[in-house]
Design a protein around this motif. Structure first.
Motif, PDB file in Angstrom:
ATOM      1  N   PHE A   1       0.799  -1.220   0.000  1.00  0.00           N
ATOM      2  CA  PHE A   1       0.000   0.000   0.000  1.00  0.00           C
ATOM      3  C   PHE A   1       0.837   1.279   0.000  1.00  0.00           C
ATOM      4  O   PHE A   1       0.283   2.374  -0.020  1.00  0.00           O
ATOM      5  CB  PHE A   1      -0.967   0.000   1.196  1.00  0.00           C
ATOM      6  CG  PHE A   1      -1.988  -1.086   1.094  1.00  0.00           C
ATOM      7  CD1 PHE A   1      -3.099  -0.967   0.284  1.00  0.00           C
ATOM      8  CD2 PHE A   1      -1.830  -2.262   1.820  1.00  0.00           C
ATOM      9  CE1 PHE A   1      -4.037  -1.978   0.185  1.00  0.00           C
ATOM     10  CE2 PHE A   1      -2.763  -3.281   1.736  1.00  0.00           C
ATOM     11  CZ  PHE A   1      -3.869  -3.143   0.918  1.00  0.00           C
ATOM     12  N   GLY A   2       2.136   1.148   0.041  1.00  0.00           N
ATOM     13  CA  GLY A   2       3.011   2.328  -0.016  1.00  0.00           C
ATOM     14  C   GLY A   2       2.647   3.349   1.047  1.00  0.00           C
ATOM     15  O   GLY A   2       2.473   3.002   2.222  1.00  0.00           O
ATOM     16  N   PRO A   3       2.493   4.633   0.663  1.00  0.00           N
ATOM     17  CA  PRO A   3       2.207   5.690   1.635  1.00  0.00           C
ATOM     18  C   PRO A   3       0.877   5.509   2.376  1.00  0.00           C
ATOM     19  O   PRO A   3       0.685   6.070   3.447  1.00  0.00           O
ATOM     20  CB  PRO A   3       2.175   6.966   0.801  1.00  0.00           C
ATOM     21  CG  PRO A   3       2.731   6.629  -0.523  1.00  0.00           C
ATOM     22  CD  PRO A   3       2.677   5.148  -0.684  1.00  0.00           C
ATOM     23  N   ALA A   4      -0.038   4.725   1.808  1.00  0.00           N
ATOM     24  CA  ALA A   4      -1.330   4.499   2.463  1.00  0.00           C
ATOM     25  C   ALA A   4      -1.208   3.632   3.708  1.00  0.00           C
ATOM     26  O   ALA A   4      -2.188   3.411   4.403  1.00  0.00           O
ATOM     27  CB  ALA A   4      -2.322   3.876   1.484  1.00  0.00           C
ATOM     28  N   GLN A   5       0.000   3.159   4.005  1.00  0.00           N
ATOM     29  CA  GLN A   5       0.221   2.451   5.266  1.00  0.00           C
ATOM     30  C   GLN A   5       0.004   3.401   6.437  1.00  0.00           C
ATOM     31  O   GLN A   5      -0.376   2.970   7.517  1.00  0.00           O
ATOM     32  CB  GLN A   5       1.636   1.877   5.330  1.00  0.00           C
ATOM     33  CG  GLN A   5       1.869   0.743   4.348  1.00  0.00           C
ATOM     34  CD  GLN A   5       3.311   0.290   4.393  1.00  0.00           C
ATOM     35  OE1 GLN A   5       3.673  -0.508   5.260  1.00  0.00           O
ATOM     36  NE2 GLN A   5       4.134   0.807   3.495  1.00  0.00           N
ATOM     37  N   ARG A   6       0.263   4.683   6.203  1.00  0.00           N
ATOM     38  CA  ARG A   6       0.046   5.686   7.246  1.00  0.00           C
ATOM     39  C   ARG A   6      -1.451   5.987   7.342  1.00  0.00           C
ATOM     40  O   ARG A   6      -2.212   5.793   6.391  1.00  0.00           O
ATOM     41  CB  ARG A   6       0.820   6.959   6.921  1.00  0.00           C
ATOM     42  CG  ARG A   6       2.330   6.771   6.936  1.00  0.00           C
ATOM     43  CD  ARG A   6       3.073   8.095   6.793  1.00  0.00           C
ATOM     44  NE  ARG A   6       2.803   8.789   5.548  1.00  0.00           N
ATOM     45  CZ  ARG A   6       3.465   8.606   4.412  1.00  0.00           C
ATOM     46  NH1 ARG A   6       4.438   7.704   4.338  1.00  0.00           N
ATOM     47  NH2 ARG A   6       3.155   9.306   3.331  1.00  0.00           N
ATOM     48  N   CYS A   7      -1.859   6.482   8.477  1.00  0.00           N
ATOM     49  CA  CYS A   7      -3.264   6.840   8.673  1.00  0.00           C
ATOM     50  C   CYS A   7      -3.661   7.920   7.666  1.00  0.00           C
ATOM     51  O   CYS A   7      -2.952   8.910   7.481  1.00  0.00           O
ATOM     52  CB  CYS A   7      -3.484   7.317  10.114  1.00  0.00           C
ATOM     53  SG  CYS A   7      -5.232   7.518  10.519  1.00  0.00           S
ATOM     54  N   HIS A   8      -4.780   7.698   7.011  1.00  0.00           N
ATOM     55  CA  HIS A   8      -5.297   8.639   6.025  1.00  0.00           C
ATOM     56  C   HIS A   8      -6.822   8.545   6.025  1.00  0.00           C
ATOM     57  O   HIS A   8      -7.406   7.635   6.607  1.00  0.00           O
ATOM     58  CB  HIS A   8      -4.728   8.336   4.630  1.00  0.00           C
ATOM     59  CG  HIS A   8      -5.103   6.984   4.110  1.00  0.00           C
ATOM     60  ND1 HIS A   8      -4.461   5.823   4.505  1.00  0.00           N
ATOM     61  CD2 HIS A   8      -6.066   6.604   3.230  1.00  0.00           C
ATOM     62  CE1 HIS A   8      -5.016   4.785   3.891  1.00  0.00           C
ATOM     63  NE2 HIS A   8      -5.991   5.239   3.116  1.00  0.00           N
ATOM     64  N   GLY A   9      -7.456   9.491   5.382  1.00  0.00           N
ATOM     65  CA  GLY A   9      -8.912   9.523   5.352  1.00  0.00           C
ATOM     66  C   GLY A   9      -9.466   9.127   3.998  1.00  0.00           C
ATOM     67  O   GLY A   9      -8.765   9.151   2.985  1.00  0.00           O
ATOM     68  N   ALA A  10     -10.725   8.755   4.010  1.00  0.00           N
ATOM     69  CA  ALA A  10     -11.445   8.440   2.774  1.00  0.00           C
ATOM     70  C   ALA A  10     -12.907   8.821   2.963  1.00  0.00           C
ATOM     71  O   ALA A  10     -13.453   8.705   4.060  1.00  0.00           O
ATOM     72  CB  ALA A  10     -11.326   6.958   2.438  1.00  0.00           C
ATOM     73  N   THR A  11     -13.495   9.301   1.895  1.00  0.00           N
ATOM     74  CA  THR A  11     -14.935   9.542   1.860  1.00  0.00           C
ATOM     75  C   THR A  11     -15.512   8.621   0.802  1.00  0.00           C
ATOM     76  O   THR A  11     -15.140   8.711  -0.370  1.00  0.00           O
ATOM     77  CB  THR A  11     -15.260  11.006   1.511  1.00  0.00           C
ATOM     78  OG1 THR A  11     -14.703  11.860   2.510  1.00  0.00           O
ATOM     79  CG2 THR A  11     -16.769  11.232   1.446  1.00  0.00           C
ATOM     80  N   TYR A  12     -16.363   7.716   1.222  1.00  0.00           N
ATOM     81  CA  TYR A  12     -16.967   6.755   0.314  1.00  0.00           C
ATOM     82  C   TYR A  12     -18.396   7.180  -0.035  1.00  0.00           C
ATOM     83  O   TYR A  12     -19.198   7.450   0.854  1.00  0.00           O
ATOM     84  CB  TYR A  12     -17.042   5.369   0.945  1.00  0.00           C
ATOM     85  CG  TYR A  12     -15.708   4.722   1.187  1.00  0.00           C
ATOM     86  CD1 TYR A  12     -14.899   4.351   0.117  1.00  0.00           C
ATOM     87  CD2 TYR A  12     -15.263   4.468   2.471  1.00  0.00           C
ATOM     88  CE1 TYR A  12     -13.672   3.745   0.328  1.00  0.00           C
ATOM     89  CE2 TYR A  12     -14.039   3.862   2.699  1.00  0.00           C
ATOM     90  CZ  TYR A  12     -13.246   3.501   1.623  1.00  0.00           C
ATOM     91  OH  TYR A  12     -12.038   2.899   1.837  1.00  0.00           O
ATOM     92  N   VAL A  13     -18.686   7.215  -1.315  1.00  0.00           N
ATOM     93  CA  VAL A  13     -20.067   7.310  -1.781  1.00  0.00           C
ATOM     94  C   VAL A  13     -20.514   5.867  -1.965  1.00  0.00           C
ATOM     95  O   VAL A  13     -19.831   5.078  -2.622  1.00  0.00           O
ATOM     96  CB  VAL A  13     -20.169   8.099  -3.098  1.00  0.00           C
ATOM     97  CG1 VAL A  13     -21.590   8.049  -3.650  1.00  0.00           C
ATOM     98  CG2 VAL A  13     -19.726   9.543  -2.873  1.00  0.00           C
TER      99      VAL A  13
END
Length: 132
Positions: A21-33
């Motif tokens: 997952f590369g940089p997505a290993q760090r905590c990040h946000g997502a908005t799902y429709v």
């Protein structure tokens, strides 16, 4: 086959536990429709697939559990990457329980399948589909 789709959204934070997952290993946000499509071979006695209002309310009730939460803190998700694909199945399973409990009304017993699609962006999404 007839179908009816309702839509909602939820916002989460999470991280992934693999170098894939590369940089997505760090905590990040997502908005799902979220689109949920209910399916059945024939319309009910009122010429409906399912009541839109009840379907929308049920979807919202399922999503509120995750809205503005960090999925890394959910014990049931420990050891899993809460990818878009993974969460599509989670939403499907929770909504299927609502359908089986009769919360979408008596006529919803004719539903035979459902597809949950989580749109991660305008160019990427994932779905989970199954029988009811």
């Amino acid at each position: 086959m007839f179908s009816l789709t309702v839509r909602d959204h939820f916002m989460i934070a999470h991280s992934f536990g693999s170098e894939a997952f590369g940089p997505a290993q760090r905590c990040h946000g997502a908005t799902y429709v979220v689109d949920v499509t209910f399916k059945r071979p024939d319309l009910d006695r009122d010429d409906l697939v399912v009541d839109i209002c009840r379907a929308s309310e049920a979807l919202h009730e399922v999503l509120v559990e995750f809205h503005l939460q960090n999925l890394d803190e959910f014990e049931e998700f420990k050891g899993h990457n809460t990818t878009t694909e993974f969460m599509a199945r989670v939403v499907f399973e929770r909504l299927a329980k609502v359908v089986h409990k009769g919360r979408l009304g008596e006529n919803a017993k004719g539903l035979t399948a459902m597809c949950v699609t989580l749109h991660e962006s305008h160019v990427a999404w994932a779905s989970y589909e199954g029988a009811l």
